[in-house]
Design an enzyme around this catalytic site. Structure first.
Site, PDB file in Angstrom:
ATOM      1  N   CYS A   1      53.195  60.984  66.419  1.00 28.12           N
ATOM      2  CA  CYS A   1      53.391  60.084  65.288  1.00 28.12           C
ATOM      3  C   CYS A   1      53.832  58.694  65.727  1.00 28.12           C
ATOM      4  O   CYS A   1      53.779  57.748  64.931  1.00 28.12           O
ATOM      5  CB  CYS A   1      54.425  60.665  64.319  1.00 28.12           C
ATOM      6  SG  CYS A   1      56.031  61.017  65.080  1.00 28.12           S
TER       7      CYS A   1
ATOM      8  N   GLU B   1      60.044  62.880  57.558  1.00 30.40           N
ATOM      9  CA  GLU B   1      59.691  62.181  58.790  1.00 30.40           C
ATOM     10  C   GLU B   1      58.169  62.228  58.901  1.00 30.40           C
ATOM     11  O   GLU B   1      57.590  63.252  59.270  1.00 30.40           O
ATOM     12  CB  GLU B   1      60.358  62.844  59.994  1.00 30.40           C
ATOM     13  CG  GLU B   1      61.875  62.843  59.939  1.00 30.40           C
ATOM     14  CD  GLU B   1      62.469  61.441  59.964  1.00 30.40           C
ATOM     15  OE1 GLU B   1      61.746  60.493  60.341  1.00 30.40           O
ATOM     16  OE2 GLU B   1      63.641  61.289  59.609  1.00 30.40           O
TER      17      GLU B   1
END
Length: 508
Positions: free
Chosen positions: A263, A229
């Site tokens: 993110c 991720e």
């Protein structure tokens, strides 16, 4: 001397993970997994419950540690993201685990004829989870819950950058888990690169693409599957028909979540050429209203450390030195950027061009770059020239323009008119693609990530496929092969004709 594999540690024994090496903890968990077998639904749900209780019981201590790690971080943000934010997925895992783990029959009609087909979803064994520093608990606890739901044991390594938060979790974890179930790995065990070398059954990593690449390389040496991720420069596109004031307000807010250290924050935005001036004015106005003070403002999240502070300031300076225009919100009387407080003022950049470092580097801070566009194709081409982002923001109606963007770009997700809404839906996966990651989790997607889909077939048919595929090959076998080829030629030929008719009719 007792071997780690012979150690039996039960919940309540309060054995600290730091009393063993990483390698010993891995062997302890592997041995426990083999000894106890696949856990039932009650055991899995109990582990998820205890994980949630750990967070809730120590919420105040956790938020204090997070504030200390960052320097300044709003308590409400820490509660919302790293405590309460975890509970949504934990609740979903708890509700779904028993259903998802059930063996399912496949092709029931074939089973009645003597060819039984079943699908199991078995746990992998021991899962390693490496978390980042920006949301050090949410991004380790949530995948840990998915791993528990799937029936695994967990070695969890929160970021060493947020060391105080990691120390809290490592200290209190033995009150809720035996190290056979969950072991918290700290910097005292070694670095992240050491953890990546462990021969776990699955490695889950959240962090930067650069570190993710290293983790994948280390895991590959042991043929350990990985879920990555990762981050990415997330673009946003403002549609030409969109209210520019609403677009500016949304993107100004989305850029500043956790001081831009998410993110999923928008990194750069495409604005219709004729509206760039209005957009920049309204973004600056929004930031000015939200942050009347910055240096002493406890609601303004600090940059996590000196290294990242210097990196972000360097990106801004490099862009400005090479010709970009800079707009910043600096309250009167405050020295910004402020190295002592590690606070960088909200910054808007225009005129950014190739050759500037910020064109390629993910900022991960309070900086938003604005690009003008005339045609939607310009924005699409610019997005496709970079690595696939974790998410793509669309500001506008759910219309043909959005479909055009979706059809002609690649990203982990698309978020329309709000910040990371797919995080709130357990029916949607969370994950990247290409440079922004591989694999996904949340809800049943997380359960599947940490499970092995295992086929089980049992035949009571009067014929054996093995017998048909070994010598001697008879005339009957030859006739059977010829009949199969005739059948497949006919079927595929018909499909080809159907496709040709669809193309001739202009159908997709």
């Amino acid at each position: 001397m007792t071997k780690p594999a012979d150690v039996v540690v039960r919940a309540g024994d309060k054995v600290s993970s730091e009393s063993h090496t990483m390698e010993e903890l891995l062997e302890i968990q592997k041995a426990a997994f083999l000894r106890d077998g696949i856990p039932d639904a009650a055991t899995r749900i109990d582990r998820i419950n205890r994980l949630g209780q750990l967070l809730l019981d120590h919420a105040d201590e956790i938020t204090e540690a997070l504030t200390a790690d960052f320097g300044t971080r709003p308590r409400d943000l820490s509660i919302a993201a790293d405590v309460a934010g975890c509970m949504i997925d934990l609740a979903h895992q708890r509700r779904g685990a028993e259903k998802w783990m059930k063996e399912t029959n496949v092709a029931k009609v074939a089973g009645l004829l003597g060819f039984k087909q079943r699908l199991r979803r078995d746990p992998l064994g021991v899962v390693g989870i490496m978390g980042p520093w920006n949301f050090p608990l949410q991004l380790t606890i949530v995948p840990a819950a998915s791993a528990f739901a799937a029936g695994n044991r967990v070695l969890m390594r929160p970021s060493s950058i947020t060391a105080k938060t990691t120390d809290v979790i490592a200290r209190v974890a033995p009150d809720y888990f035996s190290i056979e179930e969950l072991a918290v790995i700290t910097s005292k065990h070694g670095g992240g690169s050491d953890f990546a070398k462990l021969k776990v059954d699955h490695m889950f990593f959240t962090g930067s693409p650069e570190v993710g690449s290293s983790v994948a390389q280390e895991a590959a040496k042991n043929l350990v599957p990985v879920t990555l991720e990762l981050g990415g420069k997330n673009p946003a596109i403002v549609d030409k028909t969109t209210d520019i004031g609403k677009a500016a307000t949304f993107l100004a807010d989305a850029r500043m979540v956790n001081g831009g250290q998410v993110c999923l924050c928008p990194d750069y935005v495409f604005v219709p050429e004729e509206k760039v001036g209005e957009f920049t004015e309204k973004v600056i106005a929004r930031w000015t209203k939200n942050f009347p003070t910055i240096v002493a403002n406890e609601d303004y999240t600090s940059t996590i450390n000196e290294k990242n502070y210097n990196r972000i300031v360097g990106l801004i300076d490099d862009a400005e030195n090479l010709g970009a225009a800079k707009l910043q919100v600096k309250p009167a009387g405050e020295e910004l950027p402020n190295a002592a407080a590690r606070k960088i003022p909200p910054t808007l950049l225009t005129g950014v061009k190739a050759g500037m470092k910020i064109e390629d580097d993910e900022v991960f801070g309070p900086v938003l770059t604005v690009y003008p566009y005339r045609e939607l194709s310009e924005a699409i081409d610019k997005i496709n020239s970079a690595g696939h982002p974790l998410t793509l923001y669309w500001v506008g109606e759910d219309n043909e323009n959005l479909k055009t963007v979706a059809d002609n770009t690649r990203s982990g997700s698309i978020s329309g008119n709000d910040f990371a809404l797919h995080l709130l839906s357990q029916g949607l996966p969370f994950g990247g693609v290409g440079r922004s990651g591989m694999g996904n989790y949340h809800g049943e997607f997380g359960f599947n990530t940490f499970s092995h889909a295992r086929a089980v077939t049992v035949s009571t048919l009067p014929i054996s496929f093995a017998e048909l595929m070994v010598a001697p090959f008879t005339k009957r076998d030859k006739r059977s092969t010829e009949m199969q080829m005739k059948f497949w030629r006919f079927l595929n030929g018909r499909a080809m004709k159907k496709s040709a008719k669809r193309r001739a009719a202009g159908k997709r």
